[in-house]
Design a protein around this motif. Structure first.
Motif, PDB file in Angstrom:
ATOM      1  N   ALA A 162      -5.673   1.349  10.299  1.00  9.34           N
ATOM      2  CA  ALA A 162      -4.844   1.389   8.738  1.00  9.34           C
ATOM      3  C   ALA A 162      -5.801   0.388   7.776  1.00  9.34           C
ATOM      4  O   ALA A 162      -6.406  -0.355   7.503  1.00  9.34           O
ATOM      5  N   TYR A 163      -6.436   1.148   6.375  1.00  6.73           N
ATOM      6  CA  TYR A 163      -6.257   0.143   5.313  1.00  6.73           C
ATOM      7  C   TYR A 163      -5.829  -1.025   5.277  1.00  6.73           C
ATOM      8  O   TYR A 163      -6.082  -2.483   5.265  1.00  6.73           O
ATOM      9  N   PRO A 164      -4.522  -0.620   4.905  1.00 10.29           N
ATOM     10  CA  PRO A 164      -3.768  -2.044   5.179  1.00 10.29           C
ATOM     11  C   PRO A 164      -3.725  -3.032   6.543  1.00 10.29           C
ATOM     12  O   PRO A 164      -3.718  -4.506   5.598  1.00 10.29           O
ATOM     13  N   GLU A 165      -4.261  -3.151   6.893  1.00 12.15           N
ATOM     14  CA  GLU A 165      -4.217  -4.247   8.471  1.00 12.15           C
ATOM     15  C   GLU A 165      -6.177  -4.605   8.142  1.00 12.15           C
ATOM     16  O   GLU A 165      -5.822  -5.630   8.507  1.00 12.15           O
ATOM     17  N   GLN A 207      -5.820  -6.519   4.948  1.00 14.41           N
ATOM     18  CA  GLN A 207      -5.066  -8.138   6.202  1.00 14.41           C
ATOM     19  C   GLN A 207      -5.856  -8.870   6.944  1.00 14.41           C
ATOM     20  O   GLN A 207      -5.562 -10.814   6.941  1.00 14.41           O
ATOM     21  N   ASN A 216       2.878  -1.178   4.612  1.00 14.13           N
ATOM     22  CA  ASN A 216       2.505  -0.471   4.200  1.00 14.13           C
ATOM     23  C   ASN A 216       3.075   0.893   4.690  1.00 14.13           C
ATOM     24  O   ASN A 216       3.881   0.885   4.729  1.00 14.13           O
ATOM     25  N   GLY A 241       2.561   3.895   3.625  1.00 12.07           N
ATOM     26  CA  GLY A 241       2.060   5.515   3.723  1.00 12.07           C
ATOM     27  C   GLY A 241       2.685   5.944   4.430  1.00 12.07           C
ATOM     28  O   GLY A 241       3.456   5.501   5.566  1.00 12.07           O
ATOM     29  N   THR A 258      -3.720   6.652   4.471  1.00  6.54           N
ATOM     30  CA  THR A 258      -2.980   4.842   4.345  1.00  6.54           C
ATOM     31  C   THR A 258      -1.734   4.576   5.752  1.00  6.54           C
ATOM     32  O   THR A 258      -2.375   2.844   6.313  1.00  6.54           O
ATOM     33  N   GLN A 259      -1.349   5.219   5.729  1.00  5.31           N
ATOM     34  CA  GLN A 259      -0.286   5.181   7.062  1.00  5.31           C
ATOM     35  C   GLN A 259      -1.460   5.022   9.049  1.00  5.31           C
ATOM     36  O   GLN A 259      -1.048   3.478   9.384  1.00  5.31           O
ATOM     37  N   GLY A 260      -2.488   5.949   8.346  1.00  2.41           N
ATOM     38  CA  GLY A 260      -3.008   5.140   9.800  1.00  2.41           C
ATOM     39  C   GLY A 260      -3.431   6.410  10.617  1.00  2.41           C
ATOM     40  O   GLY A 260      -3.818   6.598  11.597  1.00  2.41           O
ATOM     41  N   PHE A 288       1.231  -1.420  -0.098  1.00  7.13           N
ATOM     42  CA  PHE A 288       0.225  -0.122  -0.106  1.00  7.13           C
ATOM     43  C   PHE A 288       0.699   1.173  -0.668  1.00  7.13           C
ATOM     44  O   PHE A 288       1.504   1.202   0.834  1.00  7.13           O
ATOM     45  N   SER A 337      -2.417   1.920  13.536  1.00  9.11           N
ATOM     46  CA  SER A 337      -2.493   1.761  12.342  1.00  9.11           C
ATOM     47  C   SER A 337      -2.946   0.107  12.875  1.00  9.11           C
ATOM     48  O   SER A 337      -3.584  -0.071  11.158  1.00  9.11           O
TER      49      SER A 337
END
Length: 81
Positions: free
Chosen positions: A52-55, A58, A74, A76, A30-32, A24, A49
């Motif tokens: 956040a989107y990446p978490e 997943q 991530n 971000g 994105t970073q949170g 990401f 975090s």
């Protein structure tokens, strides 16, 4: 090969299939960083975090494909003011 096809192959425990990797790239969201405020003349952010989107992605993939390992990165970065 589509990403979901790769996950299905890994779920079938196919040792010849590489584990998928998702990266990401983005900004503060994105970073949170979901809350920004001014402190002592500087802008600072409140990090979370886990939300956040990446978490979230997943976690969703782990629920959909529990036996398929997925690496999520991530990258971000909160921007400057």
């Amino acid at each position: 090969m589509k990403f979901t096809e790769l996950l299905k192959k890994k779920t079938a425990d196919n040792p010849g299939t590489k584990a998928p990797v998702i990266a990401f790239l983005g900004d503060s969201v994105t970073q949170g960083v979901f809350e920004v405020y001014q402190k002592g003349g500087e802008m600072t952010g409140e990090f979370d975090s886990v939300k956040a989107y990446p978490e979230s992605v997943q976690e969703l993939l782990a629920r959909m494909y529990p036996s398929a390992p997925v690496s999520v990165g991530n990258a971000g970065v909160q921007g400057g003011s």
